[in-house]
Design a protein around this motif. Structure first.
Motif, mmCIF file in Angstrom:
data_model
loop_
_atom_site.group_PDB
_atom_site.id
_atom_site.type_symbol
_atom_site.label_atom_id
_atom_site.label_comp_id
_atom_site.label_asym_id
_atom_site.label_seq_id
_atom_site.Cartn_x
_atom_site.Cartn_y
_atom_site.Cartn_z
ATOM 1 N N ARG A 79 7.821 4.972 -0.832
ATOM 2 C CA ARG A 79 7.072 5.936 -0.013
ATOM 3 C C ARG A 79 6.973 7.306 -0.679
ATOM 4 N N ALA A 81 0.117 2.654 -4.637
ATOM 5 C CA ALA A 81 -1.228 3.208 -4.500
ATOM 6 C C ALA A 81 -1.556 4.135 -5.668
ATOM 7 N N ARG A 82 -0.591 4.950 -6.041
ATOM 8 C CA ARG A 82 -0.847 5.938 -7.091
ATOM 9 C C ARG A 82 -1.242 5.250 -8.408
ATOM 10 N N ILE A 139 -2.774 0.933 4.812
ATOM 11 C CA ILE A 139 -2.772 2.194 4.068
ATOM 12 C C ILE A 139 -2.386 3.300 5.047
ATOM 13 N N TYR A 183 -11.258 3.942 0.370
ATOM 14 C CA TYR A 183 -10.176 3.006 0.698
ATOM 15 C C TYR A 183 -10.553 2.132 1.879
ATOM 16 N N LEU A 218 -4.016 10.894 -0.064
ATOM 17 C CA LEU A 218 -3.945 10.789 -1.523
ATOM 18 C C LEU A 218 -5.262 10.252 -2.080
ATOM 19 N N CYS A 219 -5.820 9.227 -1.444
ATOM 20 C CA CYS A 219 -7.106 8.667 -1.881
ATOM 21 C C CYS A 219 -8.206 9.736 -1.826
ATOM 22 N N VAL A 228 -1.169 7.984 2.287
ATOM 23 C CA VAL A 228 -1.922 7.384 1.175
ATOM 24 C C VAL A 228 -3.423 7.630 1.360
ATOM 25 N N ARG A 229 -3.888 7.657 2.598
ATOM 26 C CA ARG A 229 -5.308 7.996 2.831
ATOM 27 C C ARG A 229 -5.615 9.386 2.294
ATOM 28 N N GLY A 260 0.797 -1.232 0.000
ATOM 29 C CA GLY A 260 0.000 0.000 0.000
ATOM 30 C C GLY A 260 0.820 1.268 0.000
ATOM 31 N N GLN A 261 2.137 1.162 -0.269
ATOM 32 C CA GLN A 261 2.971 2.368 -0.278
ATOM 33 C C GLN A 261 2.536 3.309 -1.414
ATOM 34 N N PRO A 262 2.830 4.611 -1.268
ATOM 35 C CA PRO A 262 2.351 5.601 -2.248
ATOM 36 C C PRO A 262 2.639 5.249 -3.700
#
Length: 360
Positions: free
Chosen positions: A195, A73-74, A100, A115, A107-108, A104-105, A68-70
């Motif tokens: 990250r 995730a991206r 997450i 998420y 970012l979502c 990242v949260r 789940g690292q950025p």
């Protein structure tokens, strides 16, 4: 998408169960089915949840990533948003991962993607449905991974990079300057890129988020392991300072001792004096300081504290703002101040503003 068929089915099942548990708590919602999608040549979501909300059908389009690292995730968020735009404009995209992070949260939320993670963190929002849950603790695996990024060998690499945060670094350069193996530098590189604290450019590895890196280091920082020795000296004022600088002035490399914590901060970014002087020293440096400062062991009432750290890499990251005034680097001084109580935290904030501010 997940490659291995057996593990893919297993993690899809776990992700589906976690999603089901989150959705079952919403009274207005009925779950018609949570189905894994068949793998095809084109990108397909890992799960599709078919729901009835107040009698209206709704779809959740879900993508699971084992990391789940950025960085991962991206790409998942992009895949989800593209799928929604082309195939299911009324559906809600959901990103699922084992863990997450808060970054990242955010970012979502910026990308308007819901998420859920297997630790229990969730934010699923559509129509009249809003599910939000935060779990306080980082999972053990995440804590272990972060700790490994800040262990002494890795920290030697990070200190080198933070000295020149705008510079692009080749792995071989970092290995040579930090004295750390190529393999270990490569692991640090991967951790930073995953990250999104660093990015790979044509010229090498560049720190893209030095502040975020330093924040994470501060949050997981503990005092360097070693022997902490307490002494008393009758020297004070300029007499003490002159004697200390004479002892620290190293005509022979490598460094043997350095001002640390509050004492280093006095040279780097003065904030407020303390009655105690702090040093890091190896065994040779300790003997030089004991002789020069006329130190006597103290069980109480000490005014000199010398730590003999196991990590000798600390001595490779010193600066000398005045002749003989050998100090731990701004990064190391900042970290040590953050764990030195309330006055230390204030001095750390002052030092960071003065010496560790980087262009955004």
């Amino acid at each position: 998408m997940l490659k291995d068929d057996h593990s893919m089915k297993d993690v899809k099942a776990r992700a589906g169960e976690a999603l089901r548990r989150a959705l079952e708590k919403v009274p207005v919602l009925q779950i018609e089915g949570i189905e894994p999608e068949a793998v095809s040549g084109d990108w397909e979501p890992d799960l599709i949840a078919r729901l009835l909300v107040n009698g209206q059908r709704h779809l959740l389009i879900c993508e699971y990533k084992s990391n789940g690292q950025p960085r991962y995730a991206r790409s998942a968020l992009l895949e989800l948003r593209n799928y929604i735009a082309e195939r299911a404009p009324e559906a809600t995209p959901v990103f699922i991962a084992p863990y997450i992070s808060p970054a990242v949260r955010r970012l979502c939320e910026e990308k308007d993607v819901s998420y859920l993670d297997l630790e229990g963190n969730a934010r699923i929002a559509f129509g009249s449905v809003f599910i939000e849950r935060m779990v306080a603790d980082k999972p053990v695996a995440e804590q272990r991974e972060l700790k490994s990024l800040f262990r002494p060998k890795s920290a030697q690499v990070l200190r080198v990079m933070l000295r020149e945060p705008g510079r692009a670094w080749r792995v071989t350069e970092l290995s040579t300057i930090s004295g750390v193996s190529l393999g270990h530098v490569s692991n640090v590189r991967t951790g930073l890129i995953n990250r999104e604290w660093a990015r790979a450019s044509e010229d090498g590895l560049v720190l893209s988020e030095p502040d975020a890196l330093l924040d994470a280091w501060r949050d997981s920082y503990t005092a360097p392991p070693g022997e902490r020795l307490r002494f008393y000296t009758h020297l004070h004022g300029s007499t003490f300072e002159d004697a200390a600088r004479t002892a620290l002035r190293a005509d022979d490399a490598p460094r043997r001792a350095a001002f640390a914590s509050f004492s280093a901060a006095q040279w780097l970014s003065p904030y407020g004096r303390t009655g105690t002087h702090y040093f890091f020293a190896d065994e040779d440096g300790l003997r030089k300081l004991q002789a020069a400062l006329k130190l006597a062991p103290a069980t109480k009432g000490e005014n000199v504290v010398i730590t003999v750290p196991k990590d000798t890499g600390l001595f490779a990251d010193t600066i000398e703002p005045a002749p003989g005034a050998v100090c731990t680097s701004p990064v190391q001084t900042y970290l040590d101040l953050t764990i030195a109580g309330e006055r230390g935290a204030e001095a750390a904030d002052h030092l960071r503003k003065e010496k560790l501010s980087w262009p955004q």
